[in-house]
Motif scaffolding. Sequence first.
Motif, PDB file in Angstrom:
ATOM      1  N   GLY A  44     -46.315 -33.006 -14.013  1.00 55.71           N
ATOM      2  CA  GLY A  44     -45.207 -33.023 -13.281  1.00 55.71           C
ATOM      3  C   GLY A  44     -44.025 -33.315 -13.943  1.00 55.71           C
ATOM      4  O   GLY A  44     -44.116 -34.050 -15.118  1.00 55.71           O
ATOM      5  N   ALA A  45     -42.763 -32.880 -13.542  1.00 55.19           N
ATOM      6  CA  ALA A  45     -41.649 -33.322 -14.174  1.00 55.19           C
ATOM      7  C   ALA A  45     -41.412 -34.851 -14.200  1.00 55.19           C
ATOM      8  O   ALA A  45     -41.763 -35.678 -13.132  1.00 55.19           O
ATOM      9  N   THR A  46     -40.497 -34.961 -15.244  1.00 57.52           N
ATOM     10  CA  THR A  46     -39.957 -36.429 -15.139  1.00 57.52           C
ATOM     11  C   THR A  46     -38.859 -36.780 -14.431  1.00 57.52           C
ATOM     12  O   THR A  46     -38.077 -35.599 -14.433  1.00 57.52           O
ATOM     13  N   GLY A  47     -38.371 -37.700 -14.072  1.00 56.21           N
ATOM     14  CA  GLY A  47     -37.006 -38.066 -13.249  1.00 56.21           C
ATOM     15  C   GLY A  47     -36.304 -39.180 -13.734  1.00 56.21           C
ATOM     16  O   GLY A  47     -37.015 -40.041 -14.553  1.00 56.21           O
ATOM     17  N   SER A  48     -35.314 -39.534 -13.427  1.00 55.71           N
ATOM     18  CA  SER A  48     -34.472 -40.566 -13.747  1.00 55.71           C
ATOM     19  C   SER A  48     -34.783 -41.620 -13.016  1.00 55.71           C
ATOM     20  O   SER A  48     -35.257 -41.640 -11.877  1.00 55.71           O
ATOM     21  N   PRO A  49     -34.355 -42.926 -13.246  1.00 57.41           N
ATOM     22  CA  PRO A  49     -34.903 -44.149 -12.333  1.00 57.41           C
ATOM     23  C   PRO A  49     -34.024 -43.910 -11.219  1.00 57.41           C
ATOM     24  O   PRO A  49     -34.331 -44.462  -9.914  1.00 57.41           O
ATOM     25  N   GLY A  50     -32.860 -43.364 -11.061  1.00 59.93           N
ATOM     26  CA  GLY A  50     -31.959 -43.142  -9.857  1.00 59.93           C
ATOM     27  C   GLY A  50     -32.668 -42.437  -8.883  1.00 59.93           C
ATOM     28  O   GLY A  50     -32.750 -42.516  -7.611  1.00 59.93           O
ATOM     29  N   ALA A  51     -33.219 -41.174  -9.410  1.00 57.51           N
ATOM     30  CA  ALA A  51     -34.171 -40.358  -8.469  1.00 57.51           C
ATOM     31  C   ALA A  51     -35.197 -40.957  -8.139  1.00 57.51           C
ATOM     32  O   ALA A  51     -35.535 -40.710  -6.860  1.00 57.51           O
ATOM     33  N   LEU A  52     -35.780 -41.902  -8.869  1.00 60.15           N
ATOM     34  CA  LEU A  52     -37.254 -42.553  -8.238  1.00 60.15           C
ATOM     35  C   LEU A  52     -36.744 -43.413  -7.062  1.00 60.15           C
ATOM     36  O   LEU A  52     -37.450 -43.306  -6.201  1.00 60.15           O
ATOM     37  N   LEU A  53     -35.478 -44.112  -7.324  1.00 58.51           N
ATOM     38  CA  LEU A  53     -35.042 -44.979  -6.044  1.00 58.51           C
ATOM     39  C   LEU A  53     -34.599 -44.424  -4.956  1.00 58.51           C
ATOM     40  O   LEU A  53     -35.052 -44.632  -3.757  1.00 58.51           O
ATOM     41  N   ASP A  54     -34.246 -43.064  -5.079  1.00 63.16           N
ATOM     42  CA  ASP A  54     -33.769 -42.236  -3.973  1.00 63.16           C
ATOM     43  C   ASP A  54     -35.042 -41.696  -3.174  1.00 63.16           C
ATOM     44  O   ASP A  54     -35.078 -41.776  -2.028  1.00 63.16           O
ATOM     45  N   ALA A  55     -36.062 -41.131  -4.127  1.00 59.97           N
ATOM     46  CA  ALA A  55     -37.365 -40.721  -3.602  1.00 59.97           C
ATOM     47  C   ALA A  55     -38.075 -42.081  -2.887  1.00 59.97           C
ATOM     48  O   ALA A  55     -38.456 -41.777  -1.570  1.00 59.97           O
ATOM     49  N   ALA A  56     -38.185 -43.352  -3.203  1.00 61.03           N
ATOM     50  CA  ALA A  56     -38.679 -44.386  -2.712  1.00 61.03           C
ATOM     51  C   ALA A  56     -37.924 -44.608  -1.151  1.00 61.03           C
ATOM     52  O   ALA A  56     -38.535 -45.137  -0.251  1.00 61.03           O
ATOM     53  N   ALA A  57     -36.509 -44.563  -1.500  1.00 61.62           N
ATOM     54  CA  ALA A  57     -35.915 -44.685  -0.044  1.00 61.62           C
ATOM     55  C   ALA A  57     -36.229 -43.943   0.992  1.00 61.62           C
ATOM     56  O   ALA A  57     -36.398 -44.135   2.296  1.00 61.62           O
ATOM     57  N   VAL A  58     -36.432 -42.606   0.597  1.00 65.50           N
ATOM     58  CA  VAL A  58     -36.723 -41.664   1.727  1.00 65.50           C
ATOM     59  C   VAL A  58     -38.162 -41.741   2.124  1.00 65.50           C
ATOM     60  O   VAL A  58     -38.484 -41.849   3.449  1.00 65.50           O
ATOM     61  N   ALA A  59     -38.968 -42.134   1.286  1.00 69.13           N
ATOM     62  CA  ALA A  59     -40.576 -42.434   1.748  1.00 69.13           C
ATOM     63  C   ALA A  59     -40.421 -43.660   2.558  1.00 69.13           C
ATOM     64  O   ALA A  59     -41.331 -43.481   3.552  1.00 69.13           O
ATOM     65  N   ALA A  60     -39.808 -44.553   2.158  1.00 71.51           N
ATOM     66  CA  ALA A  60     -39.734 -45.847   2.845  1.00 71.51           C
ATOM     67  C   ALA A  60     -39.344 -45.478   4.497  1.00 71.51           C
ATOM     68  O   ALA A  60     -39.853 -46.085   5.322  1.00 71.51           O
ATOM     69  N   VAL A  61     -38.307 -45.009   4.508  1.00 72.23           N
ATOM     70  CA  VAL A  61     -37.801 -44.537   5.809  1.00 72.23           C
ATOM     71  C   VAL A  61     -38.962 -43.687   6.783  1.00 72.23           C
ATOM     72  O   VAL A  61     -38.971 -43.794   7.901  1.00 72.23           O
ATOM     73  N   ARG A  62     -39.579 -42.917   6.015  1.00 78.20           N
ATOM     74  CA  ARG A  62     -40.299 -42.089   6.905  1.00 78.20           C
ATOM     75  C   ARG A  62     -41.690 -42.742   7.218  1.00 78.20           C
ATOM     76  O   ARG A  62     -42.099 -42.589   8.526  1.00 78.20           O
ATOM     77  N   ARG A  63     -42.077 -43.652   6.276  1.00 85.66           N
ATOM     78  CA  ARG A  63     -43.133 -44.446   6.695  1.00 85.66           C
ATOM     79  C   ARG A  63     -42.667 -45.600   8.008  1.00 85.66           C
ATOM     80  O   ARG A  63     -43.713 -45.599   8.652  1.00 85.66           O
ATOM     81  N   ARG A  64     -41.521 -45.766   7.855  1.00 82.02           N
ATOM     82  CA  ARG A  64     -41.434 -46.916   8.967  1.00 82.02           C
ATOM     83  C   ARG A  64     -40.893 -46.227  10.270  1.00 82.02           C
ATOM     84  O   ARG A  64     -41.376 -46.799  11.778  1.00 82.02           O
ATOM     85  N   ALA A  65     -40.382 -44.935  10.055  1.00 85.21           N
ATOM     86  CA  ALA A  65     -39.838 -44.357  11.405  1.00 85.21           C
ATOM     87  C   ALA A  65     -41.230 -43.985  12.557  1.00 85.21           C
ATOM     88  O   ALA A  65     -40.951 -44.157  13.516  1.00 85.21           O
ATOM     89  N   GLY A  66     -42.123 -43.403  11.698  1.00 87.60           N
ATOM     90  CA  GLY A  66     -43.241 -42.771  12.293  1.00 87.60           C
ATOM     91  C   GLY A  66     -43.092 -41.528  13.578  1.00 87.60           C
ATOM     92  O   GLY A  66     -43.667 -41.281  14.068  1.00 87.60           O
ATOM     93  N   LEU A  67     -41.598 -41.518  13.458  1.00 92.46           N
ATOM     94  CA  LEU A  67     -41.462 -40.241  14.604  1.00 92.46           C
ATOM     95  C   LEU A  67     -40.319 -39.488  13.873  1.00 92.46           C
ATOM     96  O   LEU A  67     -39.457 -39.798  12.983  1.00 92.46           O
ATOM     97  N   ARG A  68     -40.422 -37.968  14.006  1.00 93.93           N
ATOM     98  CA  ARG A  68     -39.434 -37.229  13.446  1.00 93.93           C
ATOM     99  C   ARG A  68     -38.346 -37.482  14.389  1.00 93.93           C
ATOM    100  O   ARG A  68     -38.052 -37.803  15.331  1.00 93.93           O
TER     101      ARG A  68
END
Length: 545
Positions: A44-68
């Motif tokens: 897979g492609a590599t990314g910058s630390p900033g992109a990693l944090l952005d992806a983690a933020a989106v994933a965390a919100v999705r995991r916590r929300a539980g609803l669309r």
Amino acid sequence: MNGDGDTDGRKGDRAADGPDCGVTDWEELVGAALLGTDRRRGGGATGSPGALLDAAAVAAVRRRAGLRPAEAGPRPRPAAPDPRPAPPDPARRRRAQLLAGRSAAGSGGRRGAAPDLTELLPQWLAAAVRHGYRAPAALVPALLAAARARTDLRPQALALAGGRGRWLAGLNPEWRFALRGGAGGGELPAPDDRSAVERLWQEGLFAERVALLGAVRAHEAAAAPLLLSTTWATERAEDRLMFLDSLRVSLSDGDEPFLEQALGDRSRNVRATAAELLSALPGSALAARMAERALACVGPEGVNPPVECDEGMRRDGVVERPPAGRGERAWWLGQLVEAAPLSCWRERFGGRDPAGILAVPVAEGWAEELHAAWCRAAVRQRNPGWAKALLGSASASPAAGPATASLAERAKLLETMPQAQQALWVAQFVRAHGLSEAFQLLGVCMVPWAGELGEAVVDALATARDTGGYPWSFSGVMGLAERCLDPAAADRLESLLASDPDPEISAEAGMATPGAEAYWAEAFLRLVSTLRLRAAMLAELAPAA
């Protein structure tokens, strides 16, 4: 990791639609964060630390929300204003302390010397309601949460929370209990607004209808059975039973026509409840029928129980089949005597008063059944004269009483008597028999225990300590004393705490229970501390002069 690149075999738990850093699953995000984006293993492609944090933020919100995400719904209408005043600031702080408090009890039956704050919360709530306060808005959620966990808090907590509490309960399914006894979160119509009352009675939820019937009963007692009669034939049996039970409040002769009709109900439980309510009305036709039957069976010449349970008896609420171990004739006799008005016995026994009637010898085998039925009748008809006679002397042995040695039955009889007589009788019982037998009786008495009753309890506690008896058997009474003794008793208890046990009493008691002295010292210290805290708590709630 499987062949598709999903660590858990699921493709749905991915953050591929977030900022692209070449990382998809949550586990990969964690791995990349631990190892660094440059050292991340796998394709897979590599990314910058900033992109990693952005992806983690989106994933965390999705995991916590539980609803669309969805469009916001309409805002609820604001709760109606509550005109009652809030408690004074010291009282509000105290309530927060009590809500957050935990019992100081230790292990092995030891409760420690600190007051149990959770046991004082009901008293705080009751005093706040008496003073006409409301719960501050910010504390309503904590109050509802406490009431959800403890059903004993609910009546006072919901009264304090008021309309705002019901409004809030309508927004949280965990607090739906607050709606069961009220108007479903809304306000009831005025009892004299007949059209609104009829509309809610016909269309409302069951909880709303129960609350409405109670409000109508409180406003005009005769209007409640009239309201019931409009839908009685179409109600479910369990609902008819609960509605009928609500007529116990303000029961009067005006309810007799409706109750007489309910005697023909298709539900046995409804028929039995209607018969019980009618028998509590000494002037009712059912009471007269029961008196005629009972007087034919019991008199100064002896006891002759019925030989059969006929159709008329069954319609008037007599249960034909006895429980296991009971004879049929004794079972029928008890029900007849219980339902007959107590006033009918005076003439039958030659003008004797209740004490004189109880003194008449009864044929062996029938005295217990007859006296137990009179006890139940005195409780049902709320007759203090008969209750006093049935209780007998408080100083006499319970086994030698004129009616019952059962402490549970005695407690019920006490409840029919004026509060001053209750306290005096229980004080005499405590002085004669100590505290170990008095727990149920003390629970009947008005709080706080003051005067002779309070003195008798403190004296009995001092005697129990001095004898060095098994102290844990008094733990229930100690807990009750902490909640019920007059706070003014703290001074005397404190002097007892500072003194040594009476050596003469201790010597007469013989060998003391190991550890008893330390237990009693701890228990007295907790009792004094609790009474001091109760005094401060009540003073904080008192309105400013």
